[in-house]
Each structure stands twice: as structure tokens, then as C-alpha cells.
Write a protein that holds these residues in place. Structure first.
Motif, short mmCIF file in Angstrom:
data_model
loop_
_atom_site.label_atom_id
_atom_site.label_comp_id
_atom_site.label_asym_id
_atom_site.label_seq_id
_atom_site.Cartn_x
_atom_site.Cartn_y
_atom_site.Cartn_z
N HIS A 149 61.26 29.54 -6.15
CA HIS A 149 60.36 29.32 -5.22
C HIS A 149 60.58 28.43 -4.07
O HIS A 149 61.59 27.45 -4.13
CB HIS A 149 58.90 28.72 -5.86
CG HIS A 149 58.30 29.82 -6.95
ND1 HIS A 149 58.00 31.02 -6.50
CD2 HIS A 149 58.17 29.69 -8.21
CE1 HIS A 149 57.36 31.59 -7.55
NE2 HIS A 149 57.69 30.95 -8.57
N LEU B 125 49.86 31.99 1.99
CA LEU B 125 50.53 33.33 1.61
C LEU B 125 49.73 33.77 0.11
O LEU B 125 50.05 35.06 0.13
CB LEU B 125 52.08 33.08 1.22
CG LEU B 125 52.93 32.69 2.76
CD1 LEU B 125 54.26 32.38 2.22
CD2 LEU B 125 52.91 33.71 3.47
N GLU B 126 49.45 32.97 -0.74
CA GLU B 126 48.63 33.22 -1.66
C GLU B 126 47.39 34.22 -1.32
O GLU B 126 47.12 35.22 -1.94
CB GLU B 126 48.18 32.12 -2.63
CG GLU B 126 47.50 32.51 -3.82
CD GLU B 126 48.36 33.38 -4.75
OE1 GLU B 126 47.82 34.00 -5.81
OE2 GLU B 126 49.47 33.37 -4.61
N LEU C 299 47.20 36.02 1.56
CA LEU C 299 47.97 37.36 1.76
C LEU C 299 48.09 38.02 0.62
O LEU C 299 47.96 39.30 0.63
CB LEU C 299 49.08 36.91 2.88
CG LEU C 299 49.66 38.31 3.45
CD1 LEU C 299 48.86 38.96 4.22
CD2 LEU C 299 51.09 37.80 4.27
N ARG C 300 48.92 37.39 -0.49
CA ARG C 300 49.14 38.38 -1.60
C ARG C 300 47.86 39.23 -2.25
O ARG C 300 47.85 40.18 -2.58
CB ARG C 300 49.80 37.49 -2.52
CG ARG C 300 50.52 38.27 -3.66
CD ARG C 300 50.95 37.34 -4.83
NE ARG C 300 49.86 36.47 -5.40
CZ ARG C 300 49.18 37.30 -6.39
NH1 ARG C 300 49.52 38.39 -6.75
NH2 ARG C 300 48.02 36.45 -6.70
N THR C 301 46.66 38.04 -2.25
CA THR C 301 45.64 38.65 -3.14
C THR C 301 45.03 39.79 -2.08
O THR C 301 44.64 40.72 -2.53
CB THR C 301 44.47 37.42 -3.01
OG1 THR C 301 45.21 36.56 -3.85
CG2 THR C 301 43.27 38.04 -3.69
N LEU D 247 46.60 41.64 -0.09
CA LEU D 247 47.60 42.93 -0.28
C LEU D 247 47.00 43.73 -1.63
O LEU D 247 47.08 45.02 -1.63
CB LEU D 247 48.99 42.56 -0.20
CG LEU D 247 49.57 42.15 1.06
CD1 LEU D 247 51.01 41.52 1.09
CD2 LEU D 247 49.57 43.33 2.01
N ALA D 248 46.97 42.99 -2.72
CA ALA D 248 46.36 43.59 -3.84
C ALA D 248 45.16 44.33 -3.73
O ALA D 248 44.96 45.52 -4.26
CB ALA D 248 46.30 42.46 -4.91
N ARG E 128 45.78 47.34 -1.90
CA ARG E 128 46.45 48.32 -2.63
C ARG E 128 45.42 49.05 -3.41
O ARG E 128 45.77 50.16 -3.84
CB ARG E 128 47.38 47.69 -3.35
CG ARG E 128 48.53 48.80 -4.24
CD ARG E 128 49.60 48.09 -4.97
NE ARG E 128 49.24 47.04 -5.60
CZ ARG E 128 49.57 45.74 -5.36
NH1 ARG E 128 50.39 45.43 -4.30
NH2 ARG E 128 49.32 44.72 -6.26
#
Length: 460
Positions: free
Chosen positions: A6, A184-185, A187-189, A191-192, A195
Motif C-alpha cells: 500500500h 479513493l475508498e 471511489l472504490r465503493t 465503482l462497486a 458495477r
């Protein structure tokens, strides 16, 4: 391996390595300088001690006989710093010297530092003899321990300062990196969620200046996907509506055109049969019977085709009554199955596209269960629920049959039903029951709007 870490760990490890190199270089320079400084200090102290010993020795020789010089020298000589002086009398042995008052000295340096900072051994001997007789001698040996301890104190302070700076730097960098990566977390959520089909998700501008363009591009992408999904839903729904309209037209043509013609053929064949019977014409009677059989087959095929194109009950009966007729027909053809039907007493009026979707869901679900599952029990249910997005219909078909295998592939019927349900904004789930059977569940909006459909998932 470093590249797979990381970012916060990479930053902390890099800072620690840089500071470790800095400590190593600083220590090496300090040790080299300390060694030279100790050497110079020891040389100066040795020269001073030699001059002091010679001066005091001359004074002692004037005051005492040569045999008593060393005891006299022991009384007047004071041991200097950084030099160990030993008086060795031929008669009395080693004579002790007076010591300076004890002062607070820094703690002893570690052995490794002492070995690195200590210069080469240095000893000076001054013999005391008269007429060839040796009365003893004065030995002066370098003693750099105090000087090395002082240098070590400075080196240790420097090491602690660098180590403390490294810890503070690592802590600050960790906080900055975590603060930078926290968006970014988000953003990751997002993106999920994207999806999973939740195209309305947005991340906004709550990020550092470096990440703002990425977040803006993500929002633009999700907005474009949302628009495209809404257009796709409208197009799919329009395709379903046009298909229903076309099937309705075909059904009406079959019913209004083929029905009367077939009925006329049946009437004419019956008249021919009666005439043949009256004239005792067996050949004509047989031909009339054949025509009647053909007409009956065509009527049966026409009836099945009408049901396939458009259930006649839809649009003429309430949805619950149409479903009761459907399950009654299933009971009649499969009396050995334990049917458990849970339907509400009544439902508010729904659009025809919803009624057809509900009817097709139960028709296709039960048909598949009977055809592939070989069940002893089939449970169907329909209920109305209120959600934040409005009223929905909860549909379910469950059987206790042999279920679906891991290599199960959906047939055209399930695929068409899946597409139809999505077209009206609903969701479909296919999974296995605890007993090994199959369960189909669906959720449909009671009013079809231009909103976005929920995600579709299938679990085998």
C-alpha cells in the motif's frame, strides 16, 4: 514486493530507509571525526602530561635523594585527564597518585564505538637512575575513555534526533497519505455500486486537488451510464409494448378470421355427414368425418396459438382471476402435484404490460418446474408491498424438485422472461432452495415509469 505494498507503507518504509542511510552516514562521519579528535586530544594530553612529569621530577630531585624521588613524586604529582601515570619504585613497587575530585562524566560508550574511535596504543616511559642504578620509572599511557564517552554522548544525541525526526516524518507522511487516499475508498465503493447497476451514484468533489479531475470524470461517466441505461430501459419497454401489440393483433386476426372459418367448416362437414347418413353413402360419411377431425385439430392448434400469443383472460378479467384460471388449468393437467397458491383477494388496477409480465412469470416458472424439476409440491405467491420507490409486486415460484445443476443453462423461456422483467423495471432472482429445489422470485413496480431498473442477478 515493494510495488505491491500500500502507498502509505511504501512512503513510511522509504522515509525510514532514507533516515537509516542518513544515520549510518552521519555516524560514520562522526566516528571518523571522533577518532581524529581523540587522537589529537590524546597527543596533546600526553605532551602536557610528559611536561608535567618532567617538571615535577626535576623539583623532586632537588628536594630528595634519587632513591626517594618516586615517593616524593607520588606526593606532589596529580593524575591528569586522558593519561594514566604509573610510578613504579624498585623498592616499594607501584605508588598511587593523588586523583582530581570526581566530576560528573558522561556514561561509558558502547564497546563497538570505543573500538572504532580509539587510536593506536601510546605509552611513554621515563626511567630514573643514578650512576647506572635504576630506582624506578614513570609510565604514561593514553587513556581516551573520557574523551570517547564525551564524543559518544554527542553521537547518541545526534542519532536520537535523527530517529525522532524519522518517526515524526513517518507519522506526518502516514497521516497525509491516509488523508489523500481516503477519497479513493469512496471511489472504490462507488465503482462497486456502479458495477452492480446503481448508475445514480456520484462521488462529488470531496477530494484533494489531484483527485478532483478523476472524481469529476467518474461523475460524468456515471451520469452518461445513467442516461444510457434510462434510454435502454425505455427502448426495451417500447420493444415489449410493440411486441405485445403485435401479438394482440395476430391473436385478434386468428380469433376473428380463423375462428369463424373453422366454425363454418365444422358446420358444413356436419351437414355433409348428415346428408351422407341420409343417403347411406359410406364414402361421403367417412370424408365428412375426416374433415371434422382436421377442423378439430386446427381449432385446438389455433386455441394453443392464441394462448401463446396472448392470454385471452388478460384485458378481460382482473389479474387475480386470470391467475386463478391459469393455476386451475395446471391443477387439471397435473393433479398429482401438491399446489399451494397464495394470492391476495384483490389488487389495484395495473397497466396491461405489468399484468402480462406477472402472468408470463407464473406461466413460465410453473411450466419449467413441471417440465424439468419433477416436483411433488409447487408453491406460488403474489403480494403487494410499499417501498420508498413506490408500490411493488412480489412474485415467487418455488418447487421441491431436483433443482438446477451446476451446468444449468437458461432456456429461451427464462431468458425472455428475464428480459421482459428488466424491461418493466423489475428484478429477477433464480436460486436453489434449502431442500434442493428451485426458487424464482421477482419484484415488479406496479406502475411502469421511465425510471432506472434495478440490477438483475441470478444465483445457481
Amino acid at each position: 514486493m515493494f510495488g505491491r505494498m500500500h502507498l502509505n507503507r511504501q512512503a513510511v518504509l522509504s522515509i525510514c530507509l532514507v533516515h537509516l542511510i542518513a544515520v549510518s552516514l552521519t555516524t560514520a562521519i562522526l566516528v571518523a571525526n571522533a577518532r581524529e579528535a581523540v587522537r589529537l586530544e590524546i597527543e596533546a594530553s600526553a605532551n602536557s602530561a610528559r611536561a608535567l612529569v618532567l617538571s615535577n621530577l626535576g623539583y623532586a630531585l632537588r628536594q630528595s635523594s634519587p632513591a626517594d624521588v618516586l615517593p616524593r613524586l607520588a606526593e606532589i604529582l596529580v593524575a591528569p585527564r586522558h593519561v594514566d601515570i604509573m610510578l613504579l619504585d624498585a623498592r616499594l613497587g607501584v605508588l598511587p597518585l593523588r586523583q582530581l575530585s570526581e566530576t560528573d562524566e558522561p556514561g561509558a560508550a558502547p564497546d563497538w564505538f570505543v573500538r572504532l574511535a580509539t587510536p593506536g596504543p601510546r605509552e611513554t616511559r621515563i626511567p630514573i637512575e643514578t650512576n647506572g642504578r635504576l630506582h624506578g620509572y614513570v609510565s604514561m599511557t593514553a587513556a581516551p575513555g573520557d574523551e570517547i564517552a564525551e564524543v559518544w554522548h554527542d553521537v547518541a544525541s545526534m542519532i536520537w534526533i535523527v530517529a525522532g525526526t524519522a518517526m515524526v516524518s513517518a507519522l506526518i507522511v502516514t497521516m497525509l497519505v491516509n488523508r489523500t487516499l481516503r477519497p479513493l475508498e469512496t471511489l472504490r465503493t462507488a465503482l462497486a455500486q456502479l458495477r452492480q447497476g446503481q448508475h445514480s451514484v456520484r462521488v462529488g468533489r470531496g477530494a484533494s486537488a489531484d483527485l478532483v479531475p478523476i472524481f469529476e470524470d467518474f461523475d460524468a461517466l456515471s451520469e452518461a451510464l445513467e442516461t444510457a441505461e434510462a434510454d435502454r430501459v425505455r427502448l426495451n419497454r417500447r420493444i415489449v409494448e410493440l411486441g405485445d401489440a403485435e401479438r394482440r393483433t395476430l391473436a385478434m386476426e386468428l380469433h376473428d378470421e380463423f375462428g369463424p372459418c373453422l366454425f363454418g367448416l365444422k358446420v358444413k362437414s356436419s351437414a355433409i355427414a348428415r346428408a351422407a347418413e341420409a343417403n347411406n353413402d359410406r364414402d361421403l360419411a367417412q370424408d365428412a368425418s375426416s374433415i371434422q377431425s382436421i377442423v378439430a385439430q386446427i381449432q385446438a392448434s389455433n386455441s394453443r396459438l392464441l394462448t401463446t400469443l396472448r392470454p385471452m383472460a388478460i384485458g378481460q378479467l382482473p389479474l387475480i382471476d386470470a391467475l386463478l384460471d391459469l393455476f386451475a388449468a395446471f391443477r387439471k393437467t397435473h393433479p398429482d402435484v401438491d399446489w399451494r397458491v397464495d394470492l391476495p383477494q384483490d389488487l389495484p388496477e395495473t397497466p396491461e404490460i405489468v399484468d402480462l409480465t406477472v402472468y408470463r412469470f407464473f406461466q413460465e416458472g410453473v411450466t419449467n418446474a413441471l417440465r424439468h424439476g419433477k416436483p411433488a409440491r409447487i408453491t406460488v405467491s403474489l403480494s403487494r408491498q410499499e417501498t420508498e420507490g413506490g408500490a411493488t409486486l412480489q412474485l415467487g415460484v418455488e418447487d421441491d424438485g431436483q433443482g438446477m445443476t451446476g451446468a444449468h443453462n437458461e432456456g429461451r423461456g427464462l431468458t425472455a422472461m428475464r428480459d421482459r422483467i428488466r424491461a418493466v423495471g423489475g428484478s429477477l432472482t433464480i436460486d436453489a432452495t434449502e431442500a434442493g429445489g428451485t426458487r424464482l422470485t421477482s419484484r415488479l413496480p406496479m406502475l411502469v415509469s421511465s425510471g432506472r431498473p434495478e440490477g438483475l442477478r441470478a444465483v445457481s
